[in-house]
Design a protein around this motif. Sequence first.
Motif, PDB file in Angstrom:
ATOM      1  N   ALA A 393      -3.486  -1.300  82.316  1.00 14.47           N
ATOM      2  CA  ALA A 393      -2.274  -2.128  82.247  1.00 14.47           C
ATOM      3  C   ALA A 393      -2.615  -3.417  81.506  1.00 14.47           C
ATOM      4  O   ALA A 393      -3.541  -4.137  81.898  1.00 14.47           O
ATOM      5  CB  ALA A 393      -1.727  -2.442  83.636  1.00 14.47           C
ATOM      6  N   ILE A 394      -1.851  -3.672  80.425  1.00 14.08           N
ATOM      7  CA  ILE A 394      -2.059  -4.885  79.615  1.00 14.08           C
ATOM      8  C   ILE A 394      -0.694  -5.510  79.391  1.00 14.08           C
ATOM      9  O   ILE A 394       0.015  -5.182  78.426  1.00 14.08           O
ATOM     10  CB  ILE A 394      -2.737  -4.554  78.262  1.00 14.08           C
ATOM     11  N   ARG A 395      -0.295  -6.379  80.272  1.00 17.18           N
ATOM     12  CA  ARG A 395       1.051  -6.958  80.213  1.00 17.18           C
ATOM     13  C   ARG A 395       0.987  -8.334  79.541  1.00 17.18           C
ATOM     14  O   ARG A 395       0.907  -9.361  80.202  1.00 17.18           O
ATOM     15  CB  ARG A 395       1.644  -7.056  81.603  1.00 17.18           C
ATOM     16  N   VAL A 396       0.979  -8.292  78.235  1.00 18.82           N
ATOM     17  CA  VAL A 396       0.968  -9.520  77.437  1.00 18.82           C
ATOM     18  C   VAL A 396       2.260  -9.560  76.640  1.00 18.82           C
ATOM     19  O   VAL A 396       2.565  -8.639  75.885  1.00 18.82           O
ATOM     20  CB  VAL A 396      -0.242  -9.571  76.491  1.00 18.82           C
ATOM     21  N   GLY A 397       3.004 -10.644  76.823  1.00 17.32           N
ATOM     22  CA  GLY A 397       4.246 -10.797  76.075  1.00 17.32           C
ATOM     23  C   GLY A 397       3.973 -11.344  74.684  1.00 17.32           C
ATOM     24  O   GLY A 397       2.924 -11.090  74.089  1.00 17.32           O
ATOM     25  N   GLY A 398       4.895 -12.099  74.167  1.00 19.07           N
ATOM     26  CA  GLY A 398       4.721 -12.682  72.850  1.00 19.07           C
ATOM     27  C   GLY A 398       3.561 -13.667  72.818  1.00 19.07           C
ATOM     28  O   GLY A 398       3.321 -14.399  73.780  1.00 19.07           O
ATOM     29  N   VAL A 399       2.811 -13.679  71.727  1.00 19.06           N
ATOM     30  CA  VAL A 399       1.694 -14.609  71.557  1.00 19.06           C
ATOM     31  C   VAL A 399       1.933 -15.419  70.291  1.00 19.06           C
ATOM     32  O   VAL A 399       2.594 -14.954  69.353  1.00 19.06           O
ATOM     33  CB  VAL A 399       0.349 -13.855  71.461  1.00 19.06           C
ATOM     34  N   PRO A 400       1.414 -16.657  70.237  1.00 21.07           N
ATOM     35  CA  PRO A 400       1.610 -17.477  69.034  1.00 21.07           C
ATOM     36  C   PRO A 400       1.006 -16.822  67.792  1.00 21.07           C
ATOM     37  O   PRO A 400       0.079 -16.008  67.885  1.00 21.07           O
ATOM     38  CB  PRO A 400       0.883 -18.785  69.377  1.00 21.07           C
ATOM     39  N   ALA A 401       1.522 -17.208  66.635  1.00 22.23           N
ATOM     40  CA  ALA A 401       1.015 -16.647  65.391  1.00 22.23           C
ATOM     41  C   ALA A 401      -0.456 -16.989  65.175  1.00 22.23           C
ATOM     42  O   ALA A 401      -1.168 -16.268  64.474  1.00 22.23           O
ATOM     43  CB  ALA A 401       1.850 -17.156  64.214  1.00 22.23           C
ATOM     44  N   SER A 402      -0.895 -18.086  65.763  1.00 26.74           N
ATOM     45  CA  SER A 402      -2.288 -18.511  65.587  1.00 26.74           C
ATOM     46  C   SER A 402      -3.259 -17.732  66.466  1.00 26.74           C
ATOM     47  O   SER A 402      -4.467 -17.856  66.303  1.00 26.74           O
ATOM     48  CB  SER A 402      -2.417 -20.008  65.894  1.00 26.74           C
ATOM     49  N   ALA A 403      -2.745 -16.939  67.414  1.00 26.74           N
ATOM     50  CA  ALA A 403      -3.605 -16.208  68.342  1.00 26.74           C
ATOM     51  C   ALA A 403      -3.916 -14.820  67.804  1.00 26.74           C
ATOM     52  O   ALA A 403      -3.143 -14.236  67.049  1.00 26.74           O
ATOM     53  CB  ALA A 403      -2.940 -16.105  69.706  1.00 26.74           C
ATOM     54  N   ALA A 404      -5.068 -14.284  68.204  1.00 31.63           N
ATOM     55  CA  ALA A 404      -5.470 -12.930  67.830  1.00 31.63           C
ATOM     56  C   ALA A 404      -5.736 -12.163  69.119  1.00 31.63           C
ATOM     57  O   ALA A 404      -6.698 -12.451  69.828  1.00 31.63           O
ATOM     58  CB  ALA A 404      -6.712 -12.959  66.939  1.00 31.63           C
TER      59      ALA A 404
END
Length: 442
Positions: A393-404
């Motif tokens: 389970a990997i519940r990650v929503g939106g991330v900033p454009a600067s993140a990888a």
Amino acid sequence: MPIKAEPPMLVVVVVRLQLSTPSTKLTSIACHLESRRSAAATMATRGMRRPRVLLLLLVADVLLAAAPAAATLHPVDYLALQAVRHALSDMPGSRFFASWDFTGDPCAFAGVYCSGDGRVVTLALGDPRAGAPGLSGVFPSPALARLSVLSSLSLVPGRVSGELSTAVAALPSLRFLALSGNLLSGDLPGTFSPALRTVDLSKNSFSGRIPSSLLLVRSLRTLVLSHNSLSGEIPRMVSSPLVHLDLRNNRLSGGVPSLPETLVYLSLASNRLSGRVGAVLRRLPRLSFVDLGGNGFSGEVPGEVFSFRIAYLQLRKNAFSGELRPAGPVPAGATVDLSHNALSGRVPPELAPASAVYLNGNKFAGELPREIAAAAEGGRMRVLFLQDNFLTAIRVGGVPASAAVCAHWNCVAPPPPVVAACPAKGGRGRRRPPAQCSGRRG
């Protein structure tokens, strides 16, 4: 008619001489003034109708008892500097030796600093500015060994070849030795100065073993031997109060001995080291930089390390195994790279304060902690690599454009917001085959 006496004329002769005026010139001036005084006395004796002259010599700047002239460079040091100049040359674009004109004062040469009694105490060879061309030639060990009170010797990166002799390394007053980025080769000296505090011989071609005497120098704080061809084991006895130890990119083998608890910086990366290091790391509470990547270390990662003042923890490409059990949260903004090992169990939430976390290429299972997902979503964690594990389970929503964020090749399809951010080498596919995930619950 009696001759009217005339008052004597006072002639004041002021001689202003620099402290560097040679003694022969002083003697000549003194003889000239003495002859003038004698001539005046002769005229007065003969009763000539000329004013009597009193010469008052005021030597304003030459008070030898109170302010002695600047010391002359010791002849041995003078000849040593000449030999250094003959051995080394400027590389194209460098003008370091332009000031080395031996008709002048050698203590005014670029990179040369002298003591009050005329001995060379610091020799900094080459233009230290970033990107400046270095020097070429053969390292002048015989000449440098004659600088008997030298305390600091440095050489900028260039194309200087040859060997470092024991006679140079063991100069009794030598505190600073930095010769990195050249073509020096051969074995390291067997004896080093007891006064040394810093030794940087990195990025050369030294070979052979690390001499045990080097790690017994009681004043040594910084030792950098990285990017050479050193082999064998790290000496078993390390009594130097080291703060910075960098042995990366050599051919060292065997285990890691007990290290001084004064260490703040430790890099042993890209060698052939093996065995367990947990017991060694636990005793180094001041560590802020650790790089053990690219070796064959095994066993568990000690939980205490995560609660140290770690800014950079690099354990990638080893054989560490077992579960991670941090003794506390990692410091805010830390970089933690545990990639390409055999670590298992759940991803610990204590990693959430880090700014970059690399867990790819392990056997982690279960659900990604919400604390870590939130850190990635909020941009506090700029890198989160989870690919090539067994997460369910990997519940990650939106991330900033600067993140990888990368989560390929787990037991669940990565959420759409992180697919585009995954690097080209982020994994072998978007999801593992179900057969590989049977029974993987973390």
